[in-house]
Design a protein around this motif. Structure first.
Motif, PDB file in Angstrom:
ATOM      1  N   HIS A 201       0.878  -1.168   0.000  1.00 56.65           N
ATOM      2  CA  HIS A 201       0.000   0.000   0.000  1.00 56.65           C
ATOM      3  C   HIS A 201       0.918   1.220   0.000  1.00 56.65           C
ATOM      4  O   HIS A 201       1.624   1.467   0.976  1.00 56.65           O
ATOM      5  N   ALA A 202       0.906   1.949  -1.109  1.00 57.36           N
ATOM      6  CA  ALA A 202       1.802   3.094  -1.271  1.00 57.36           C
ATOM      7  C   ALA A 202       0.983   4.374  -1.441  1.00 57.36           C
ATOM      8  O   ALA A 202       0.191   4.481  -2.376  1.00 57.36           O
ATOM      9  N   LYS A 203       1.180   5.310  -0.532  1.00 59.76           N
ATOM     10  CA  LYS A 203       0.488   6.600  -0.626  1.00 59.76           C
ATOM     11  C   LYS A 203       1.320   7.538  -1.489  1.00 59.76           C
ATOM     12  O   LYS A 203       2.474   7.835  -1.182  1.00 59.76           O
ATOM     13  N   THR A 204       0.716   7.992  -2.570  1.00 58.13           N
ATOM     14  CA  THR A 204       1.375   8.926  -3.476  1.00 58.13           C
ATOM     15  C   THR A 204       0.651  10.259  -3.404  1.00 58.13           C
ATOM     16  O   THR A 204      -0.575  10.308  -3.515  1.00 58.13           O
ATOM     17  N   GLU A 205       1.419  11.316  -3.195  1.00 57.73           N
ATOM     18  CA  GLU A 205       0.866  12.664  -3.178  1.00 57.73           C
ATOM     19  C   GLU A 205       1.619  13.505  -4.204  1.00 57.73           C
ATOM     20  O   GLU A 205       2.818  13.351  -4.377  1.00 57.73           O
ATOM     21  N   THR A 206       0.871  14.392  -4.856  1.00 56.44           N
ATOM     22  CA  THR A 206       1.447  15.300  -5.836  1.00 56.44           C
ATOM     23  C   THR A 206       1.222  16.722  -5.342  1.00 56.44           C
ATOM     24  O   THR A 206       0.139  17.055  -4.850  1.00 56.44           O
ATOM     25  N   PHE A 207       2.259  17.554  -5.490  1.00 55.94           N
ATOM     26  CA  PHE A 207       2.238  18.930  -4.999  1.00 55.94           C
ATOM     27  C   PHE A 207       2.577  19.898  -6.128  1.00 55.94           C
ATOM     28  O   PHE A 207       3.346  19.561  -7.020  1.00 55.94           O
ATOM     29  N   ASP A 208       2.013  21.095  -6.046  1.00 54.97           N
ATOM     30  CA  ASP A 208       2.396  22.135  -7.001  1.00 54.97           C
ATOM     31  C   ASP A 208       3.631  22.873  -6.473  1.00 54.97           C
ATOM     32  O   ASP A 208       4.158  22.549  -5.399  1.00 54.97           O
ATOM     33  N   GLN A 209       4.077  23.860  -7.223  1.00 49.58           N
ATOM     34  CA  GLN A 209       5.297  24.594  -6.885  1.00 49.58           C
ATOM     35  C   GLN A 209       5.192  25.358  -5.565  1.00 49.58           C
ATOM     36  O   GLN A 209       6.211  25.720  -4.982  1.00 49.58           O
ATOM     37  N   ASP A 210       3.989  25.575  -5.061  1.00 53.64           N
ATOM     38  CA  ASP A 210       3.801  26.260  -3.787  1.00 53.64           C
ATOM     39  C   ASP A 210       3.646  25.282  -2.620  1.00 53.64           C
ATOM     40  O   ASP A 210       3.351  25.694  -1.502  1.00 53.64           O
ATOM     41  N   GLY A 211       3.822  23.987  -2.899  1.00 50.91           N
ATOM     42  CA  GLY A 211       3.696  22.977  -1.857  1.00 50.91           C
ATOM     43  C   GLY A 211       2.267  22.570  -1.565  1.00 50.91           C
ATOM     44  O   GLY A 211       2.010  21.839  -0.610  1.00 50.91           O
ATOM     45  N   ARG A 212       1.327  23.027  -2.372  1.00 53.10           N
ATOM     46  CA  ARG A 212      -0.093  22.675  -2.197  1.00 53.10           C
ATOM     47  C   ARG A 212      -0.334  21.279  -2.768  1.00 53.10           C
ATOM     48  O   ARG A 212       0.062  20.980  -3.891  1.00 53.10           O
ATOM     49  N   ARG A 213      -0.990  20.436  -1.987  1.00 59.79           N
ATOM     50  CA  ARG A 213      -1.314  19.077  -2.448  1.00 59.79           C
ATOM     51  C   ARG A 213      -2.430  19.170  -3.477  1.00 59.79           C
ATOM     52  O   ARG A 213      -3.490  19.723  -3.210  1.00 59.79           O
ATOM     53  N   VAL A 214      -2.193  18.611  -4.667  1.00 57.11           N
ATOM     54  CA  VAL A 214      -3.176  18.663  -5.746  1.00 57.11           C
ATOM     55  C   VAL A 214      -3.729  17.288  -6.092  1.00 57.11           C
ATOM     56  O   VAL A 214      -4.706  17.179  -6.840  1.00 57.11           O
ATOM     57  N   PHE A 215      -3.111  16.241  -5.544  1.00 57.50           N
ATOM     58  CA  PHE A 215      -3.531  14.871  -5.852  1.00 57.50           C
ATOM     59  C   PHE A 215      -3.022  13.952  -4.761  1.00 57.50           C
ATOM     60  O   PHE A 215      -1.937  14.159  -4.220  1.00 57.50           O
TER      61      PHE A 215
END
Length: 149
Positions: free
Chosen positions: A120-134
């Motif tokens: 079980h792998a949690k993947t998070e994506t962030f924009d250039q401002d460090g905001r989580r978008v996914f």
């Protein structure tokens, strides 16, 4: 050298990726796969949407994330696919010009079969401002070293 089930530990974390999302890519992806007006009509989106402009489809963000995940993690993994994803979220929109990066954390493991285990792998994506978008939790099958023997 492949990364096998036994090589992974709960709490292992990797940061990776650098992907700039373009306006043209947002429009092209949306036209083909998610043709909702706030993804395909920039002028209307700027005037009428709560986002103040065109935004990427969440599925586009998922696809970009998957590409970065394959390039940085799965290309060296003894992975044999996934059973699905849990907790799929798009907490903030992705806009033209955003630069995305990812973080992947192993949150659980279970030996599922003598030849493979489930990670079980949690993947998070962030924009250039460090905001989580996914974010998502992938249920990834990894081969076991020596068939689990």
């Amino acid at each position: 050298m492949s990364v096998y089930y036994e090589d992974l530990s709960v709490s292992d974390t990797q940061s990776f990726g650098h992907y700039e999302v373009t306006r043209e890519e947002i429009l092209s992806f949306a036209e083909q796969y998610d043709p909702q007006w706030f993804h395909t009509e920039p002028e209307r989106a700027a005037e009428e949407s709560p986002y103040g402009g065109v935004i990427a489809s969440g599925w586009h963000t998922a696809a970009v994330t998957m590409r970065m995940l394959v390039d940085a993690v799965l290309s060296d993994a003894a992975s044999v696919g996934a059973k699905g994803v849990d907790e799929l979220r798009w907490p903030a929109p992705v806009r033209p010009g955003d630069v995305l990066t990812c973080e992947n954390e192993i949150v659980a493991k279970e030996p599922e079969h003598p030849e493979r285990g489930l990670v079980h792998a949690k993947t998070e994506t962030f924009d250039q401002d460090g905001r989580r978008v996914f974010s998502m939790v992938g249920l990834v099958m990894y081969r076991r070293r020596d068939g689990g023997a």
